[in-house]
Write an enzyme that holds these catalytic residues in place. Structure first.
Site, mmCIF file in Angstrom:
data_model
loop_
_atom_site.group_PDB
_atom_site.id
_atom_site.type_symbol
_atom_site.label_atom_id
_atom_site.label_comp_id
_atom_site.label_asym_id
_atom_site.label_seq_id
_atom_site.Cartn_x
_atom_site.Cartn_y
_atom_site.Cartn_z
ATOM 1 N N LYS A 240 0.845 -1.201 0.000
ATOM 2 C CA LYS A 240 0.000 0.000 0.000
ATOM 3 C C LYS A 240 0.875 1.244 0.000
ATOM 4 O O LYS A 240 1.934 1.249 0.631
ATOM 5 C CB LYS A 240 -0.856 0.027 1.282
ATOM 6 C CG LYS A 240 -2.031 -0.917 1.282
ATOM 7 C CD LYS A 240 -2.853 -0.744 2.554
ATOM 8 C CE LYS A 240 -3.981 -1.753 2.624
ATOM 9 N NZ LYS A 240 -5.008 -1.592 1.584
ATOM 10 N N ARG A 314 -10.237 -11.397 1.428
ATOM 11 C CA ARG A 314 -11.116 -12.393 0.790
ATOM 12 C C ARG A 314 -10.473 -13.771 0.793
ATOM 13 O O ARG A 314 -11.171 -14.782 0.792
ATOM 14 C CB ARG A 314 -11.466 -11.917 -0.627
ATOM 15 C CG ARG A 314 -10.293 -11.738 -1.528
ATOM 16 C CD ARG A 314 -10.632 -10.946 -2.783
ATOM 17 N NE ARG A 314 -10.726 -9.508 -2.553
ATOM 18 C CZ ARG A 314 -11.059 -8.622 -3.487
ATOM 19 N NH1 ARG A 314 -11.332 -9.016 -4.708
ATOM 20 N NH2 ARG A 314 -11.107 -7.328 -3.203
#
Ligand code: BES
Ligand code: ZN
Ligand code: ZN
Length: 464
Positions: A240, A314
């Protein structure tokens, strides 16, 4: 702060009064001189009259919570020791306003405040068994919300998967829940390659937490709650940018919400069996990190092409969903809570959760009970076209979509690959990426973790 119920008028340092619908009825002259309008989040202290006025421009429960939170914040900035307020409206709104509005996180402040606790007296007309029960229930729920906020706010170097597991054990002990903590050997032995890969580069070993509440009476239904517990999300090798990494200690919020619900479940006395499952993992970088281009195999055999290691939640949830459906028979509902996508925040704003799943009616039900509990939520529908964007050339699915549009929904549809046919209509995915972490205080939330998901789950369970 100590909250007390009373039927008598108690002499306190301060009396809290609402100005409803912006109509000033008492102390009109002085309030007008001070330019008090009775707006939302407006308050004014009149020390000589021993009164604290707060604006209540609308009288719904949420407005009451905000007004009460405004009052307690004001009182906290003084040295008054007691205050009273008349409760003619919903008692639960008063309790949430006080308990949630009073929250602050001081763990890392080196100078500890030594203020005496303030006593609050809520005046009600009578204290029946029901009123007492409602009081205890909402205090318990708020305590759990504040506990989850503490967890979320705790720095990632102090709150990693094994710490989360220790907290789960404490919750289990205090509430007489069954508790299983499964380690990486278990994940390995049970083919949970997706969850395992995400935590591989971390010095902290991943943990799968499984708490179970079994009611004393015969259980009527079985509900499974699953939480994303990324104690830190650096993004992994798809790192990130610095600004986006700040606040990623909050990526454990879904897991903290599940722990929060499990901490209050015994107090609710529900006739259901409730399972709380958390995938506690840290997503880091290093020579051992999983990579874009890797192909992972989830517990149900589905192969996943990794295209972005920042779409890690996920992967963790995929294996947790498989675990739950393998280990628990005849499930009635599966709800998962996750700070899953920035796209959800972009789509519906930072105050609202996205509700997804194959069962439109069930999604509507969750939205309704969330809103009723004071949590904003809205439905995001799946569709066949977005489903196709998850196709992979080399594996069964990709972990990200080929389009950047509809990112909250494609993440939800990815999870659908791990829901067994018989459970397709029983599952709801709740993306709490927006409301879970508060940048700038709003409503009765201070900056930091909000405890999103807990009140909606409790209200859903209570209305089954
Ligand atoms: N934990 C983030 C999602 C998130 C973003 C939560 C902002 C709270 C606030 C998640 O793991 C993530 O990074 N998702 C990516 C997915 C993308 C790579 C498809 C995202 O949203 O950018
Ligand atoms: Zn991520
Ligand atoms: Zn994440």
């Amino acid at each position: 702060m100590n909250l007390n119920l009373t039927t008598k008028k108690i002499q306190t340092d301060i009396e809290i009064l609402f100005v409803k619908n912006k109509k000033i009825k008492t102390d009109k002259e002085i309030l007008e001189l001070l330019d008090f309008k009775g707006e939302e989040e407006e308050s004014i202290l009149l020390p000589e009259l021993k009164k604290l006025y707060v604006g209540l421009p609308q009288s719904d429960d949420e407005s009451i919570k905000i007004a009460v939170a405004t009052a307690i914040k004001k009182l906290k900035s003084t040295n008054y020791k007691s205050a009273s307020i008349k409760c003619k409206e919903s008692l639960s709104a008063f309790i949430e306003g006080f308990e949630l509005g009073n929250y602050s996180f001081k763990k890392y402040k080196s100078k500890k405040e030594e203020k005496e606790e303030i006593n609050i007296y809520i005046e009600v007309s009578e204290i029946t068994k029901e009123v007492q029960n409602e009081f205890e229930k909402f205090v318990s729920v708020c305590t759990s919300v504040n506990m989850a906020r503490d967890f979320v706010n705790t720095a990632p170097d102090d709150f990693y998967p094994s710490v989360m597991a220790q907290e789960a054990i404490k919750i289990a002990t205090n509430n007489e829940l069954e508790c299983k903590i499964l380690d990486e050997d278990y994940l390995e032995e049970n083919g949970m390659g997706a969850m395992l890969a995400v935590g591989r580069a971390s010095r902290h070993k991943s943990k799968l937490i499984h708490l179970t509440y079994k009611p004393k009476k015969k259980s009527k239904k079985k509900i499974v709650l699953i939480g994303k517990g990324l104690t830190y999300d650096s993004g992994g090798l798809s790192l990130k940018p610095s600004d986006f990494m700040v606040s990623m200690k909050s990526d454990k919020s879904g897991g903290c919400a599940v722990l929060g619900v499990m901490n209050t479940i015994a107090a609710l006395n529900l006739p259901f069996e409730v399972h709380g499952i958390v995938g506690a993992v840290e997503n880091m970088i290093g020579g051992n990190a999983y990579k874009p281009d890797d192909v992972l195999v989830a517990r149900n055999g589905t192969t996943i092409e990794v295209k972005n290691t920042d779409a890690e939640g996920r992967l963790v949830l995929a294996d947790c969903l498989c675990y739950a459906q393998d280990e628990i028979e005849d499930i009635d509902y599966i709800l998962d809570f996750a700070t899953l996508t920035g796209a959800c925040v972009v789509g519906v704003g930072e105050y609202t959760s996205g509700i997804m799943g194959n069962n439109i009616e069930l999604n509507d039900t969750v939205v309704k009970y969330a809103n009723e509990a004071g949590e904003l939520a809205t439905k995001l529908d799946f569709n066949r076209y977005l489903k196709k964007t998850l196709k992979s050339e080399v594996a069964d699915v990709c972990n990200i979509s080929s389009t950047r549009y509809g990112g909250a929904i494609t993440a939800g549809m990815f999870l659908d690959n791990f829901i067994k046919e018989e459970n397709k209509q029983k599952w709801v995915h709740i993306d709490i990426a927006g409301p879970a972490f508060v940048d700038k205080a709003w409503g009765y939330n201070s900056a930091g973790g909000s405890g999103a998901g807990i009140r909606m789950a409790v209200n859903f369970l209570e209305n089954l």
